[in-house]
Design an enzyme around this catalytic site. Structure first.
Site, short mmCIF file in Angstrom:
data_model
loop_
_atom_site.label_atom_id
_atom_site.label_comp_id
_atom_site.label_asym_id
_atom_site.label_seq_id
_atom_site.Cartn_x
_atom_site.Cartn_y
_atom_site.Cartn_z
N GLY A 114 77.41 -81.86 1.54
CA GLY A 114 76.11 -81.32 1.96
C GLY A 114 75.01 -82.31 1.64
N GLY A 115 74.32 -82.10 0.51
CA GLY A 115 73.13 -82.87 0.13
C GLY A 115 73.28 -84.39 0.27
N ASN A 122 77.71 -82.16 6.25
CA ASN A 122 77.14 -80.94 6.82
C ASN A 122 75.64 -80.97 6.54
OD1 ASN A 122 76.37 -78.35 7.44
ND2 ASN A 122 77.48 -77.37 5.75
N TRP A 123 74.87 -81.20 7.59
CA TRP A 123 73.42 -81.35 7.41
C TRP A 123 72.69 -80.02 7.26
CZ3 TRP A 123 71.71 -85.81 11.24
CH2 TRP A 123 72.14 -87.03 10.72
N LYS A 124 73.36 -78.92 7.49
CA LYS A 124 72.75 -77.59 7.35
C LYS A 124 71.43 -77.54 8.14
CE LYS A 124 75.10 -77.25 2.95
NZ LYS A 124 75.21 -76.66 1.65
N GLY A 174 75.82 -77.33 -3.91
CA GLY A 174 74.39 -77.56 -4.10
C GLY A 174 73.92 -77.38 -5.53
N SER A 234 79.08 -80.46 -4.25
CA SER A 234 78.46 -81.52 -5.06
C SER A 234 79.25 -82.82 -5.05
CB SER A 234 78.21 -81.02 -6.49
OG SER A 234 77.27 -79.95 -6.45
N GLU A 293 77.72 -70.18 3.13
CA GLU A 293 76.36 -69.69 3.41
C GLU A 293 76.37 -68.56 4.45
OE1 GLU A 293 74.66 -73.59 3.72
OE2 GLU A 293 74.89 -73.81 1.56
N GLU A 326 85.94 -75.16 -0.91
CA GLU A 326 84.58 -75.32 -1.45
C GLU A 326 84.29 -74.20 -2.45
OE1 GLU A 326 81.94 -77.81 1.26
OE2 GLU A 326 81.76 -75.76 1.96
N HIS A 347 81.77 -71.19 6.44
CA HIS A 347 81.05 -71.79 5.32
C HIS A 347 80.51 -70.67 4.43
CE1 HIS A 347 77.99 -73.91 3.02
NE2 HIS A 347 78.71 -75.00 3.25
P1 PGA Z 1 76.76 -79.90 -1.42
O1 PGA Z 1 77.17 -78.91 -0.20
O2 PGA Z 1 77.52 -81.19 -1.21
O3 PGA Z 1 75.28 -80.07 -1.28
O4 PGA Z 1 77.17 -79.22 -2.66
C1 PGA Z 1 78.50 -78.81 0.24
C2 PGA Z 1 78.60 -77.85 1.40
O5 PGA Z 1 77.81 -76.89 1.46
O6 PGA Z 1 79.48 -78.01 2.25
#
Ligand code: PGA
Length: 261
Positions: free
Chosen positions: A245-246, A29-31, A191, A224, A118, A185, A116
């Site tokens: 994510g990251g 997920n590149w956000k 993150g 993470s 966010e 998640e 998600h």
């Molecule tokens: P992260 O993000 O791997 O950077 O913790 C995961 C996500 O938001 O799906």
């Protein structure tokens, strides 16, 4: 593209006479990251690194909307699917900042992330809206990746299972379990560099599977996920993939995750 080897667990299940239907889905997920130029550079480095991946591993990336067409121009030559970071339930209309399933289908998008943490946190997405988005994805031929997860306070109060159960029951109501991915998640692990213990994550993924009542539903862990913890996470019985994510922004890291042992 070269044919990829068949994974050992597929062969074992075949000889034991067990049907193997659960796919492994490694999703990035590149956000709100990556321009078109950065997307192109990423793909040039990444594609050769996943060429020999096992046949039942499905690699998915959710780029920002502006980079989807750049991404799609590569997708003919590789086993890499595109996800959207959201989806609306209407085909068109006065819904500023939203994206319609019809627009996504035009670009060969196959998956849609919904719920998600966010958008749940920053835009107060409700389970009811998430449910509408998941159903919209399915009725348009896209597989929803429905995210669920508890906050640290909820976990510390011993409420994680109750919160997850509510999100699963309300968010997935009326959806088709055979065309669905659920991503567990824990919000406190996203993150932050803090991963949920693999055994704990597995317990919650098993709970989700039981709540859905469909043994072959694909369940991912997210929060993470990195090259140094992917092998342990993927060794768990009820974790069928990851949502990253990251670490999905770097081609070498994400390729190592996709090539987990
Ligand atoms: P992260 O993000 O791997 O950077 O913790 C995961 C996500 O938001 O799906």
């Amino acid at each position: 593209m070269r044919k990829r080897p068949i994974e050992l667990k597929v062969i074992i299940r075949y000889f034991l006479g067990l049907n193997f239907v659960r796919q492994t889905v490694i999703a990035g997920n590149w956000k709100m990251h990556m321009t078109c130029a950065e997307t192109e550079n990423f793909l040039k480095d990444f594609i050769p690194l996943i060429e020999n991946i096992n046949t039942n591993r499905n690699i998915v990336i959710a780029p920002p909307y502006t980079a989807i067409s750049t991404f799609a121009s590569f997708s003919d030559s590789m086993n890499l699917n595109i996800a959207s970071q959201n989806i609306h339930w209407e085909d068109s209309g006065a819904f500023t900042a939203e994206i319609s399933p019809v627009m996504l289908l035009e670009h060969n998008v196959k998956y849609a992330i919904v719920g998600h943490s966010e958008p749940r946190k920053y835009f107060s997405e409700s389970d009811e809206q998430i449910n509408k988005r998941a159903k919209s994805a399915q009725s348009n031929g896209l597989t929803p990746i429905v995210c669920v997860g508890e906050t640290l306070e909820q976990r510390e109060r011993g409420e994680a299972e109750r919160i997850i159960s509510r999100q699963v029951e309300q968010g997935l109501e009326g959806t088709n379990s055979s065309d669905l991915i659920v991503a567990y998640e824990p919000i406190w692990a996203i993150g932050t560099g803090k991963t949920c213990e693999a055994e704990d994550a597995n317990k919650i993924c098993k709970l989700i599977r039981n709540l859905i009542g469909y043994e072959d539903v694909v369940i991912q862990y997210g929060g993470s996920v990195k090259p140094n913890n992917i092998d342990e996470i993927m060794s768990m019985s009820d974790i069928d993939g990851v949502l990253v994510g990251g670490a999905s922004l770097d081609p070498i890291s994400f390729a190592r995750i996709a090539n987990f042992k």
